[in-house]
Design a protein around this motif. Structure first.
Motif, PDB file in Angstrom:
ATOM      1  N   VAL A  62      53.445  20.337  44.215  1.00 55.52           N
ATOM      2  CA  VAL A  62      54.558  19.510  44.687  1.00 55.52           C
ATOM      3  C   VAL A  62      55.664  19.444  43.623  1.00 55.52           C
ATOM      4  O   VAL A  62      56.844  19.591  43.936  1.00 55.52           O
ATOM      5  CB  VAL A  62      54.080  18.095  45.078  1.00 55.52           C
ATOM      6  CG1 VAL A  62      55.253  17.199  45.430  1.00 55.52           C
ATOM      7  CG2 VAL A  62      53.093  18.170  46.231  1.00 55.52           C
ATOM      8  N   GLY A  63      55.290  19.237  42.357  1.00 60.08           N
ATOM      9  CA  GLY A  63      56.285  19.168  41.287  1.00 60.08           C
ATOM     10  C   GLY A  63      57.080  20.448  41.143  1.00 60.08           C
ATOM     11  O   GLY A  63      58.304  20.422  40.990  1.00 60.08           O
ATOM     12  N   ASN A 111      59.400  20.835  44.071  1.00 62.55           N
ATOM     13  CA  ASN A 111      60.519  19.905  43.897  1.00 62.55           C
ATOM     14  C   ASN A 111      61.589  20.518  42.996  1.00 62.55           C
ATOM     15  O   ASN A 111      62.774  20.486  43.314  1.00 62.55           O
ATOM     16  CB  ASN A 111      60.004  18.583  43.308  1.00 62.55           C
ATOM     17  CG  ASN A 111      61.074  17.543  43.166  1.00 62.55           C
ATOM     18  OD1 ASN A 111      62.017  17.482  43.946  1.00 62.55           O
ATOM     19  ND2 ASN A 111      60.926  16.703  42.161  1.00 62.55           N
ATOM     20  N   ALA A 168      57.037  15.451  40.224  1.00 60.36           N
ATOM     21  CA  ALA A 168      56.844  15.301  41.664  1.00 60.36           C
ATOM     22  C   ALA A 168      57.734  14.193  42.232  1.00 60.36           C
ATOM     23  O   ALA A 168      57.835  14.064  43.450  1.00 60.36           O
ATOM     24  CB  ALA A 168      55.367  15.020  41.973  1.00 60.36           C
ATOM     25  N   SER A 169      58.387  13.418  41.367  1.00 55.76           N
ATOM     26  CA  SER A 169      59.317  12.380  41.817  1.00 55.76           C
ATOM     27  C   SER A 169      60.688  12.999  42.040  1.00 55.76           C
ATOM     28  O   SER A 169      61.461  13.215  41.103  1.00 55.76           O
ATOM     29  CB  SER A 169      59.413  11.252  40.787  1.00 55.76           C
ATOM     30  OG  SER A 169      60.484  10.396  41.115  1.00 55.76           O
ATOM     31  N   GLU A 170      60.986  13.275  43.273  1.00 57.13           N
ATOM     32  CA  GLU A 170      62.263  13.908  43.617  1.00 57.13           C
ATOM     33  C   GLU A 170      63.438  13.033  43.193  1.00 57.13           C
ATOM     34  O   GLU A 170      64.429  13.524  42.643  1.00 57.13           O
ATOM     35  CB  GLU A 170      62.303  14.179  45.115  1.00 57.13           C
ATOM     36  CG  GLU A 170      63.475  14.996  45.561  1.00 57.13           C
ATOM     37  CD  GLU A 170      63.392  15.379  47.026  1.00 57.13           C
ATOM     38  OE1 GLU A 170      64.443  15.756  47.572  1.00 57.13           O
ATOM     39  OE2 GLU A 170      62.300  15.295  47.619  1.00 57.13           O
ATOM     40  N   TYR A 186      49.761  17.462  43.091  1.00 53.75           N
ATOM     41  CA  TYR A 186      51.071  16.827  42.916  1.00 53.75           C
ATOM     42  C   TYR A 186      51.869  17.469  41.787  1.00 53.75           C
ATOM     43  O   TYR A 186      53.053  17.760  41.939  1.00 53.75           O
ATOM     44  CB  TYR A 186      50.934  15.327  42.668  1.00 53.75           C
ATOM     45  CG  TYR A 186      50.581  14.556  43.912  1.00 53.75           C
ATOM     46  CD1 TYR A 186      51.417  14.575  45.022  1.00 53.75           C
ATOM     47  CD2 TYR A 186      49.414  13.822  43.978  1.00 53.75           C
ATOM     48  CE1 TYR A 186      51.089  13.889  46.164  1.00 53.75           C
ATOM     49  CE2 TYR A 186      49.084  13.125  45.127  1.00 53.75           C
ATOM     50  CZ  TYR A 186      49.924  13.161  46.221  1.00 53.75           C
ATOM     51  OH  TYR A 186      49.590  12.478  47.350  1.00 53.75           O
ATOM     52  N   ASN A 219      63.274  23.526  44.805  1.00 58.01           N
ATOM     53  CA  ASN A 219      64.187  23.080  45.864  1.00 58.01           C
ATOM     54  C   ASN A 219      65.510  22.601  45.292  1.00 58.01           C
ATOM     55  O   ASN A 219      66.566  22.850  45.867  1.00 58.01           O
ATOM     56  CB  ASN A 219      63.559  21.962  46.700  1.00 58.01           C
ATOM     57  CG  ASN A 219      62.604  22.494  47.726  1.00 58.01           C
ATOM     58  OD1 ASN A 219      62.693  23.639  48.152  1.00 58.01           O
ATOM     59  ND2 ASN A 219      61.657  21.660  48.121  1.00 58.01           N
ATOM     60  N   TYR A 220      65.467  21.919  44.174  1.00 57.31           N
ATOM     61  CA  TYR A 220      66.699  21.445  43.569  1.00 57.31           C
ATOM     62  C   TYR A 220      67.571  22.605  43.107  1.00 57.31           C
ATOM     63  O   TYR A 220      68.779  22.582  43.278  1.00 57.31           O
ATOM     64  CB  TYR A 220      66.411  20.506  42.393  1.00 57.31           C
ATOM     65  CG  TYR A 220      67.689  20.002  41.774  1.00 57.31           C
ATOM     66  CD1 TYR A 220      68.375  18.952  42.355  1.00 57.31           C
ATOM     67  CD2 TYR A 220      68.234  20.609  40.660  1.00 57.31           C
ATOM     68  CE1 TYR A 220      69.570  18.503  41.827  1.00 57.31           C
ATOM     69  CE2 TYR A 220      69.430  20.168  40.118  1.00 57.31           C
ATOM     70  CZ  TYR A 220      70.087  19.122  40.703  1.00 57.31           C
ATOM     71  OH  TYR A 220      71.278  18.689  40.189  1.00 57.31           O
ATOM     72  N   CYS A 226      63.890  13.134  39.308  1.00 54.89           N
ATOM     73  CA  CYS A 226      64.393  14.450  38.886  1.00 54.89           C
ATOM     74  C   CYS A 226      65.844  14.643  39.307  1.00 54.89           C
ATOM     75  O   CYS A 226      66.652  15.147  38.526  1.00 54.89           O
ATOM     76  CB  CYS A 226      63.511  15.560  39.435  1.00 54.89           C
ATOM     77  SG  CYS A 226      61.898  15.664  38.616  1.00 54.89           S
ATOM     78  N   ASP A 227      66.186  14.238  40.514  1.00 55.30           N
ATOM     79  CA  ASP A 227      67.574  14.356  40.968  1.00 55.30           C
ATOM     80  C   ASP A 227      68.510  13.611  40.020  1.00 55.30           C
ATOM     81  O   ASP A 227      69.574  14.118  39.658  1.00 55.30           O
ATOM     82  CB  ASP A 227      67.741  13.806  42.384  1.00 55.30           C
ATOM     83  CG  ASP A 227      67.249  14.757  43.457  1.00 55.30           C
ATOM     84  OD1 ASP A 227      66.986  15.937  43.131  1.00 55.30           O
ATOM     85  OD2 ASP A 227      67.123  14.320  44.616  1.00 55.30           O
TER      86      ASP A 227
END
Length: 115
Positions: A97-98, A101, A55-57, A93, A104-105, A60-61
């Motif tokens: 959310v995870g 995320n 969930a930490s964008e 989350y 989306n990437y 992960c990015d």
């Protein structure tokens, strides 16, 4: 290129990691938050491991840009549904959310996503 496994310290993820290190010639990366269902000892040697939450964008990015995975096996999830009765937010989350995320990437990249 590399292969990324989320939730690799869990039962299913760690078995996949052991299979991958025996069968592929690519770098294998693992992301796991190391919660109650994780066991760090399950992760085989030769795996590049990151303790982080999907969930930490931002985290992960960083990992995705550094390793540029060609395939992602998304196995990270809060799985003990009985725990959600007392506190649903960790499930929201991680599982919602995870996953969003990650999607989306990868939506504009040529990456195989296995969920």
């Amino acid at each position: 290129m590399s292969i990324l496994v989320t939730g690799g310290a869990g039962f299913i993820g760690s078995n996949l990691l052991h299979h991958l290190v025996k069968t592929v010639n690519e770098e294998v990366i693992c992301i796991d938050k190391l919660t109650y269902a994780s066991n760090l000892r399950n992760i085989p040697d030769l795996i590049k491991f990151y303790v982080t939450d999907i969930a930490s964008e931002e985290n992960c990015d960083y990992i995705f840009e550094k390793h540029k995975p060609s395939t992602v096996f998304h196995l990270a999830a809060e799985s003990h549904v009985d725990n959600s009765i007392d506190d649903v937010m960790p499930f929201v989350y991680s599982n919602i959310v995870g996953t969003i995320n990650l999607l989306n990437y990868f939506k504009n990249k040529n990456v195989k996503f296995v969920h």
